[in-house]
Structure formats: C-alpha cells, structure tokens
Motif scaffolding. Structure first.
Motif, PDB file in Angstrom:
ATOM      1  N   GLU A  43      76.646  37.767 113.303  1.00 43.45           N
ATOM      2  CA  GLU A  43      77.362  37.050 114.364  1.00 43.45           C
ATOM      3  C   GLU A  43      77.705  35.624 113.950  1.00 43.45           C
ATOM      4  O   GLU A  43      78.737  35.087 114.340  1.00 43.45           O
ATOM      5  CB  GLU A  43      76.536  37.055 115.642  1.00 43.45           C
ATOM      6  N   LYS A  44      76.847  35.008 113.149  1.00 42.11           N
ATOM      7  CA  LYS A  44      77.103  33.639 112.706  1.00 42.11           C
ATOM      8  C   LYS A  44      78.342  33.587 111.816  1.00 42.11           C
ATOM      9  O   LYS A  44      79.189  32.693 111.958  1.00 42.11           O
ATOM     10  CB  LYS A  44      75.883  33.109 111.939  1.00 42.11           C
ATOM     11  N   ALA A  45      78.460  34.550 110.916  1.00 40.29           N
ATOM     12  CA  ALA A  45      79.626  34.599 110.019  1.00 40.29           C
ATOM     13  C   ALA A  45      80.892  34.891 110.801  1.00 40.29           C
ATOM     14  O   ALA A  45      81.930  34.259 110.578  1.00 40.29           O
ATOM     15  CB  ALA A  45      79.413  35.662 108.943  1.00 40.29           C
ATOM     16  N   VAL A  46      80.825  35.834 111.724  1.00 41.31           N
ATOM     17  CA  VAL A  46      81.990  36.178 112.543  1.00 41.31           C
ATOM     18  C   VAL A  46      82.455  34.974 113.346  1.00 41.31           C
ATOM     19  O   VAL A  46      83.654  34.697 113.453  1.00 41.31           O
ATOM     20  CB  VAL A  46      81.664  37.369 113.472  1.00 41.31           C
ATOM     21  N   ALA A  47      81.504  34.222 113.909  1.00 37.04           N
ATOM     22  CA  ALA A  47      81.848  33.041 114.713  1.00 37.04           C
ATOM     23  C   ALA A  47      82.500  31.958 113.851  1.00 37.04           C
ATOM     24  O   ALA A  47      83.462  31.314 114.276  1.00 37.04           O
ATOM     25  CB  ALA A  47      80.594  32.495 115.385  1.00 37.04           C
ATOM     26  N   GLU A  48      81.996  31.762 112.627  1.00 41.85           N
ATOM     27  CA  GLU A  48      82.580  30.743 111.761  1.00 41.85           C
ATOM     28  C   GLU A  48      83.999  31.127 111.339  1.00 41.85           C
ATOM     29  O   GLU A  48      84.901  30.283 111.323  1.00 41.85           O
ATOM     30  CB  GLU A  48      81.723  30.533 110.510  1.00 41.85           C
ATOM     31  N   ILE A  49      84.213  32.399 111.027  1.00 42.34           N
ATOM     32  CA  ILE A  49      85.548  32.861 110.656  1.00 42.34           C
ATOM     33  C   ILE A  49      86.519  32.628 111.804  1.00 42.34           C
ATOM     34  O   ILE A  49      87.646  32.166 111.607  1.00 42.34           O
ATOM     35  CB  ILE A  49      85.513  34.354 110.265  1.00 42.34           C
ATOM     36  N   SER A  50      86.089  32.937 113.016  1.00 42.08           N
ATOM     37  CA  SER A  50      86.933  32.744 114.198  1.00 42.08           C
ATOM     38  C   SER A  50      87.274  31.273 114.398  1.00 42.08           C
ATOM     39  O   SER A  50      88.418  30.921 114.717  1.00 42.08           O
ATOM     40  CB  SER A  50      86.222  33.296 115.436  1.00 42.08           C
TER      41      SER A  50
END
Length: 397
Positions: free
Chosen positions: A279-286
């Motif tokens: 979730e941390k990676a997905v949030a940063e990409i977003s």
C-alpha cells in the motif's frame, strides 16, 4: 448487441488470464522516468513485478525515445526536491524565530513558555534537517552509476519496436493533427506542446496497436497519464479508460486491451503474483502521478520583474490553469542570476472566482530559477481553471 459491442463488455476471466499470462505488457515513458522519483522500496516493487509477470515485455520506439531524451532531466529533478525540502526547513526556522521573539516581547507570557517553545522547535527542526541530510547521502547518483537503467536493459532486451518510416511518420503526423483538432483520444490534451511532442501520445498508441495486431496478442498498457484524453472522468472521478480507446484497440487488434494507471497496475500485478499488497508503494506512485497531472494542467506562464538584481528580484508570475486540479506549480527565472540561492516570499494577488481555502509556498533550489506552489487545503476541493497572478520577492541575505 453484445457481439457488436463486445469491446465494451467486461473482460471474462479467460480474457484477463490470456492478457496477463500470454499477452504483451508495455508502458509509456513516464512510467519508466518515474522510477527515478520513487523511494527505493516503491521502485523495487514495481520493477520486480514487471520482471516476474509471465507476459511478454515490449517497448514502443516512442517510449524508448522519450525515456532516453528525458532521463537525465528526471534524475536532476529528483535531486532538486531535496533542496526544496531544505528550503522549507529554513523557512520554518525563520518563522519559529519570529514567533518566539514576538512572544518574548509580550510581558504577560511567562518566559518559561517561550524558552521551552524555542528549545523544542530548534530540536525538532534540527532533527528534520539531519534526516533530510541522511536521505541525500543515501540517494544514489544515477548519472554516475545507474542500476535502474541496467534493470530496464535486461527486462526489455531485444524488445524495442521500430520507429515509423519517414513516409509513415508523415502520414501519422497528419492523422495525429486531425485527431487532435477533433479531440479524438489519446493525445489531444497535449495540443499546447511544441512540435512533434504534441503527437507523442498518439504515436505511442499507434505503435502499440500495430505491434499487438502483428503478434495477434492482447495488450496490457500501463500509463502514468491521468488526463481526460485517456480516461473517462465524471464529476472528478475516473471511471475507466475512454471507450473510444477500447473500441479502437479491439477494431485494430481483434483483442480487448487492458489499460491501467501505474498504481492500479502494481496492485493487480502483486495480486496476480500472489504477493503481499504494498500500500505504501501504491500510494507513492499515485502521489507522484498526481503531481505531474497538476503540472500538465498549467497552460501558460509569464513573468514580469519590477526589480532585477543579483541580490533582489521582485515581480509577478502569471499562470493560466487549463483545468481544475488540487494543486499546481508555476516556475520562474532570475535574470541576472542571484548571487546565491535566495529566500523567497510569495502571495496570490489575483485568481479566478471560486478559489477554495489554499496553502501557498515557494522554493529556490538554484540561483537561476524558482517554483511557486499552491494547493487546496481540503483534498476534496479543486482549484478552478483560469488566471492566477502571484507576487514574489527573492532576496539574498
């Protein structure tokens, strides 16, 4: 009806499996360039997912060209964000000093309060400054040693498409111009870009469809784009890919296309691979994608100076925003260059009606340029399109 509009029907599980296991995975240039902007964990998660997927990996000539043309710029841009963070800490230090000095002059406020406030704020800001310094030390020098590039060489070895021939390029340029004028997706939102850059999205799209047709395979397209010429957006909510894109992809290739934004792709890829959600990676990409989307909304920037010396630069920066966004950045230049990176003060003196409560800031990472940032305080609200005029003063102390 279902047969005639099958391209619009939801994908069956067999169609999804065929695309992910035996189809073609391709990405646009910004998906690759963003790898230099992510933290290491996010970058590794995305690269690893692409590597492990069973489907074939392939890059269009347009993607490869844009990547290599902009790679060094992206690397230098990521470095600049550290300087902007340090500038923000310096501004907080100055503000904290100003507040504590004001409280000290107030005789009704006990000195113990101001002493504790000064001590605590100094410690917190020093801790933050040290943490940023540590991140700077750990951040790789990708211009000198680039493991990202080596990974990409391995993933896409012998998997780069050919560019258009000179004759085909003339034909596709004419088609791209006509589609742009008629607002046929993708790419018409890039009409203000210079030269062939305004045709980049269409060239990418055309090359991907031609390759998928030749291979007779379904294609998974991963894009960092968030604009309306790629996505169906209703009341500010992205519903899915434009139906025109789904239709054209099916008509050209005979297969349904899967189109994802980078964050959604990573979520699905991890799920397909049976790996834990990141979730941390997905949030940063977003977040990175949203910042670029806001920057692309800026249609025109003009600057006027009333004072312009190596120690003091005063003027106005006017920004025309082409569509509503949560935040955007305007950039200006110093001429002549400043003697050293200056302190920047900024205010919004004019804007379109309906501006919500906002936060305003600025940063100067160099002696020759600066950035102004404005963001809606409430993340559910958008800054309206129109003309924004900022007043700024850059001073060398």
């Amino acid at each position: 009806m279902k047969n005639k509009f099958s391209w619009y029907s939801p994908l069956t599980q067999n169609e999804v499996d065929e695309a992910w296991d035996a189809g073609i995975l391709t990405v646009d240039a910004n998906v690759l360039l963003d790898l230099y902007r992510y933290h290491e964990g996010t970058r590794d998660s995305l690269i690893s997912s692409i590597e492990k997927l069973k489907c074939a990996k392939w890059l269009s000539a347009q993607t490869a060209e844009e990547f290599f043309r902009n790679r060094k710029k992206s690397i230098l841009s990521s470095r600049k964000t550290f300087k902007e963070a340090q500038d923000e800490i310096d501004k907080l230090k100055a503000k904290a000093t100003e507040v504590t000095q004001a409280l000290k002059s107030n005789r009704l406020v006990p000195s113990s309060i101001t002493e504790k406030l000064s001590k605590d704020s100094d410690e917190l800001l020093l801790e933050a400054a040290k943490a940023i310094e540590e991140e700077i030390k750990k951040h790789p020098d990708f211009l000198d040693d680039d493991p990202i590039l080596e990974k990409l060489y391995g993933i896409f070895a012998n998997s780069i498409g050919d560019d258009f021939s000179e004759a085909d390029k003339k034909t596709h340029t004419k088609t791209a111009e006509e589609r742009k004028n008629k607002k046929i997706p993708p790419g018409y939102m890039d009409k203000d870009k210079d030269g062939d850059r305004s045709y980049g999205d269409y060239f990418f799209w055309r090359q991907v469809l031609d390759h998928a047709k030749a291979q007779a395979k379904p294609v998974i397209i991963v894009t960092s784009e968030k604009k309306e010429d790629w996505w169906e957006i209703i009341s500010g909510q992205t519903i899915g890919p434009r139906y025109e894109l789904l239709k054209e992809a099916y008509e050209v290739t005979g297969k349904k296309a899967l189109i994802y934004q980078t964050d959604r792709f990573l979520s699905y890829a991890l799920e397909r691979l049976g790996e834990k959600k990141n979730e941390k990676a997905v949030a940063e990409i977003s977040e990175i994608s949203e910042l670029r989307y806001a920057g692309n909304a800026v249609r025109k920037t003009t600057q006027t100076c009333s004072i312009s010396t190596s120690t003091n630069n005063v003027g106005e920066l006017s920004v025309i925003l082409g569509r509503p966004v949560r935040n955007f950045t305007g950039s200006g230049h110093f001429s002549p260059q400043m003697a050293k990176p200056p302190r920047l003060e900024v205010s919004l003196i004019k804007g379109p009606s309906g501006i919500p409560m906002y936060k305003l800031g600025g940063g100067t990472g160099t002696v020759f340029d600066f950035n102004l940032h404005i963001k809606a305080t409430d993340n559910t609200e958008l800054l309206p399109e129109g003309l924004y005029v900022f007043e700024y003063q850059a001073m060398v102390e």
